[in-house]
Design a protein around this motif. Structure first.
Motif, mmCIF file in Angstrom:
data_model
loop_
_atom_site.group_PDB
_atom_site.id
_atom_site.type_symbol
_atom_site.label_atom_id
_atom_site.label_comp_id
_atom_site.label_asym_id
_atom_site.label_seq_id
_atom_site.Cartn_x
_atom_site.Cartn_y
_atom_site.Cartn_z
ATOM 1 N N MET A 61 31.641 46.371 53.347
ATOM 2 C CA MET A 61 32.247 45.042 53.367
ATOM 3 C C MET A 61 33.744 45.124 53.091
ATOM 4 O O MET A 61 34.549 44.540 53.801
ATOM 5 C CB MET A 61 31.584 44.123 52.345
ATOM 6 C CG MET A 61 32.155 42.709 52.361
ATOM 7 S SD MET A 61 31.646 41.722 50.968
ATOM 8 C CE MET A 61 32.380 42.576 49.588
ATOM 9 N N ARG A 62 34.108 45.868 52.056
ATOM 10 C CA ARG A 62 35.529 45.995 51.701
ATOM 11 C C ARG A 62 36.347 46.570 52.839
ATOM 12 O O ARG A 62 37.488 46.188 53.041
ATOM 13 C CB ARG A 62 35.663 46.914 50.483
ATOM 14 C CG ARG A 62 35.839 46.208 49.200
ATOM 15 C CD ARG A 62 36.216 47.144 48.085
ATOM 16 N NE ARG A 62 36.873 48.353 48.550
ATOM 17 C CZ ARG A 62 36.802 49.520 47.947
ATOM 18 N NH1 ARG A 62 36.131 49.659 46.841
ATOM 19 N NH2 ARG A 62 37.422 50.571 48.421
ATOM 20 N N ASP A 63 35.762 47.498 53.575
ATOM 21 C CA ASP A 63 36.482 48.159 54.660
ATOM 22 C C ASP A 63 36.422 47.372 55.967
ATOM 23 O O ASP A 63 36.869 47.864 57.006
ATOM 24 C CB ASP A 63 35.934 49.576 54.874
ATOM 25 C CG ASP A 63 36.250 50.500 53.705
ATOM 26 O OD1 ASP A 63 37.105 50.142 52.865
ATOM 27 O OD2 ASP A 63 35.635 51.582 53.642
ATOM 28 N N GLY A 64 35.845 46.175 55.931
ATOM 29 C CA GLY A 64 35.804 45.322 57.111
ATOM 30 C C GLY A 64 34.780 45.730 58.143
ATOM 31 O O GLY A 64 34.844 45.296 59.297
ATOM 32 N N ARG A 65 33.814 46.534 57.765
ATOM 33 C CA ARG A 65 32.794 46.987 58.707
ATOM 34 C C ARG A 65 31.573 46.065 58.712
ATOM 35 O O ARG A 65 30.709 46.180 59.566
ATOM 36 C CB ARG A 65 32.406 48.419 58.406
ATOM 37 C CG ARG A 65 33.540 49.357 58.823
ATOM 38 C CD ARG A 65 33.269 50.776 58.392
ATOM 39 N NE ARG A 65 34.257 51.694 58.913
ATOM 40 C CZ ARG A 65 35.455 51.907 58.377
ATOM 41 N NH1 ARG A 65 35.835 51.219 57.329
ATOM 42 N NH2 ARG A 65 36.281 52.792 58.901
ATOM 43 N N MET A 66 31.502 45.193 57.722
ATOM 44 C CA MET A 66 30.464 44.161 57.689
ATOM 45 C C MET A 66 31.136 42.832 57.372
ATOM 46 O O MET A 66 32.143 42.803 56.661
ATOM 47 C CB MET A 66 29.396 44.483 56.632
ATOM 48 C CG MET A 66 28.544 45.665 57.016
ATOM 49 S SD MET A 66 27.014 45.853 56.074
ATOM 50 C CE MET A 66 27.536 45.934 54.389
ATOM 51 N N ARG A 67 30.570 41.770 57.882
ATOM 52 C CA ARG A 67 31.157 40.452 57.711
ATOM 53 C C ARG A 67 31.071 39.991 56.255
ATOM 54 O O ARG A 67 29.995 39.944 55.670
ATOM 55 C CB ARG A 67 30.456 39.439 58.616
ATOM 56 C CG ARG A 67 30.691 39.723 60.089
ATOM 57 C CD ARG A 67 29.812 38.877 60.925
ATOM 58 N NE ARG A 67 28.445 39.409 60.795
ATOM 59 C CZ ARG A 67 27.412 38.977 61.498
ATOM 60 N NH1 ARG A 67 27.556 37.998 62.357
ATOM 61 N NH2 ARG A 67 26.226 39.502 61.331
ATOM 62 N N ASP A 123 34.617 45.030 44.560
ATOM 63 C CA ASP A 123 35.471 44.215 45.424
ATOM 64 C C ASP A 123 36.770 43.819 44.719
ATOM 65 O O ASP A 123 37.825 43.797 45.339
ATOM 66 C CB ASP A 123 34.705 42.966 45.859
ATOM 67 C CG ASP A 123 35.326 42.281 47.052
ATOM 68 O OD1 ASP A 123 35.847 42.977 47.947
ATOM 69 O OD2 ASP A 123 35.284 41.043 47.090
ATOM 70 N N ARG A 124 36.693 43.525 43.418
ATOM 71 C CA ARG A 124 37.879 43.108 42.656
ATOM 72 C C ARG A 124 38.812 44.253 42.327
ATOM 73 O O ARG A 124 40.008 44.050 42.145
ATOM 74 C CB ARG A 124 37.449 42.474 41.317
ATOM 75 C CG ARG A 124 36.949 41.091 41.370
ATOM 76 C CD ARG A 124 36.753 40.490 39.972
ATOM 77 N NE ARG A 124 36.311 41.398 38.925
ATOM 78 C CZ ARG A 124 35.040 41.717 38.673
ATOM 79 N NH1 ARG A 124 34.067 41.221 39.403
ATOM 80 N NH2 ARG A 124 34.733 42.532 37.684
ATOM 81 N N TYR A 145 37.451 51.457 41.859
ATOM 82 C CA TYR A 145 36.146 51.777 42.426
ATOM 83 C C TYR A 145 36.225 53.048 43.281
ATOM 84 O O TYR A 145 35.340 53.908 43.204
ATOM 85 C CB TYR A 145 35.637 50.590 43.253
ATOM 86 C CG TYR A 145 34.230 50.779 43.753
ATOM 87 C CD1 TYR A 145 33.149 50.427 42.954
ATOM 88 C CD2 TYR A 145 33.983 51.314 45.010
ATOM 89 C CE1 TYR A 145 31.854 50.608 43.405
ATOM 90 C CE2 TYR A 145 32.695 51.499 45.468
ATOM 91 C CZ TYR A 145 31.627 51.143 44.660
ATOM 92 O OH TYR A 145 30.337 51.333 45.098
ATOM 93 N N ASP A 146 37.284 53.162 44.063
ATOM 94 C CA ASP A 146 37.432 54.362 44.896
ATOM 95 C C ASP A 146 37.568 55.625 44.047
ATOM 96 O O ASP A 146 37.005 56.660 44.388
ATOM 97 C CB ASP A 146 38.633 54.220 45.830
ATOM 98 C CG ASP A 146 38.381 53.243 46.966
ATOM 99 O OD1 ASP A 146 37.213 52.856 47.196
ATOM 100 O OD2 ASP A 146 39.365 52.848 47.623
ATOM 101 N N ALA A 147 38.309 55.542 42.958
ATOM 102 C CA ALA A 147 38.422 56.710 42.068
ATOM 103 C C ALA A 147 37.064 57.058 41.480
ATOM 104 O O ALA A 147 36.729 58.236 41.319
ATOM 105 C CB ALA A 147 39.429 56.432 40.959
ATOM 106 N N MET A 148 36.274 56.051 41.175
ATOM 107 C CA MET A 148 34.966 56.263 40.566
ATOM 108 C C MET A 148 33.948 56.835 41.545
ATOM 109 O O MET A 148 33.188 57.746 41.189
ATOM 110 C CB MET A 148 34.429 54.937 40.000
ATOM 111 C CG MET A 148 35.240 54.389 38.852
ATOM 112 S SD MET A 148 34.919 52.633 38.539
ATOM 113 C CE MET A 148 33.175 52.595 38.164
#
Length: 190
Positions: free
Chosen positions: A167-173, A102-103, A108-111
């Motif tokens: 969560m990061r993509d706004g698909r979960m609260r 999240d931070r 994270y996306d590259a990983m």
């Protein structure tokens, strides 16, 4: 110091500069903003110099991913070692992993999200990738029972990854994040 040693040190410093610039640019503007042309301008070297170090953006992202896995492994190791027991370690490692994703979304996306040319789940995987997975595996070891520890770890990792990404993509609260982590921990620690 020999000329060869100096050249090797300068090459390593340039590679470090390229990777750092890519990470900073990706965190500020996203991976779409990271191009070899833009990186060359950022670090004040020509594009051919970048290509002497990396084949292109994908190779730079792979280097960023390896670096990120080393950082994640260190963070997971620290929280696992500082935990009072297996259940606390599981909760702390899960929270640490989720917080990392999240931070540091671009890292994270590259990983774990973008396709990079790295061998995962093989003996040829770079050491930092194996170490990050190993921290998860060692955390889950007390809970494996009759389950295959590697498969259990992959399942736990995929659950954490799904929680972080959705969560990061706004698909979960976001406000239910802690509750979801608690459910996951409870299910894996029984």
């Amino acid at each position: 110091m020999s000329i060869q040693t100096r050249r090797e040190r300068e090459r390593a410093e340039r590679e470090r500069l390229i990777v750092t610039a890519a990470r900073e640019l990706a965190e500020a503007e996203g991976w779409d903003a990271v191009t070899t042309r833009r990186l060359a301008a950022e670090i004040e070297y020509s594009q051919p110099v970048l290509y002497r170090h990396f084949k292109g953006k994908d190779a730079i992202m792979a280097a960023v991913a390896v670096e990120g896995c080393a950082e994640l492994a260190a963070e997971l190791r620290e929280v696992r070692a500082g935990s009072a027991g297996p259940a606390e370690a599981l909760a702390n490692v899960a929270a640490c992993y989720a917080g990392f994703g999240d931070r540091r979304p671009a890292l994270y996306d590259a990983m774990f999200t973008h396709a990079v040319d790295l061998p995962f789940a093989t003996p040829e995987a770079p050491a930092p990738l194996r170490e990050a997975f190993g921290e998860l595996r060692d955390t889950l070891r007390p809970f494996a029972g009759e389950d295959d520890l590697e498969v259990l770890t992959e399942t736990f990792w995929s659950a954490l990854h799904g929680l972080v990404t959705l969560m990061r993509d706004g698909r979960m609260r976001r406000e239910h994040h802690e509750r979801r982590l608690a459910v996951l921990i409870r299910r894996f620690s029984n």
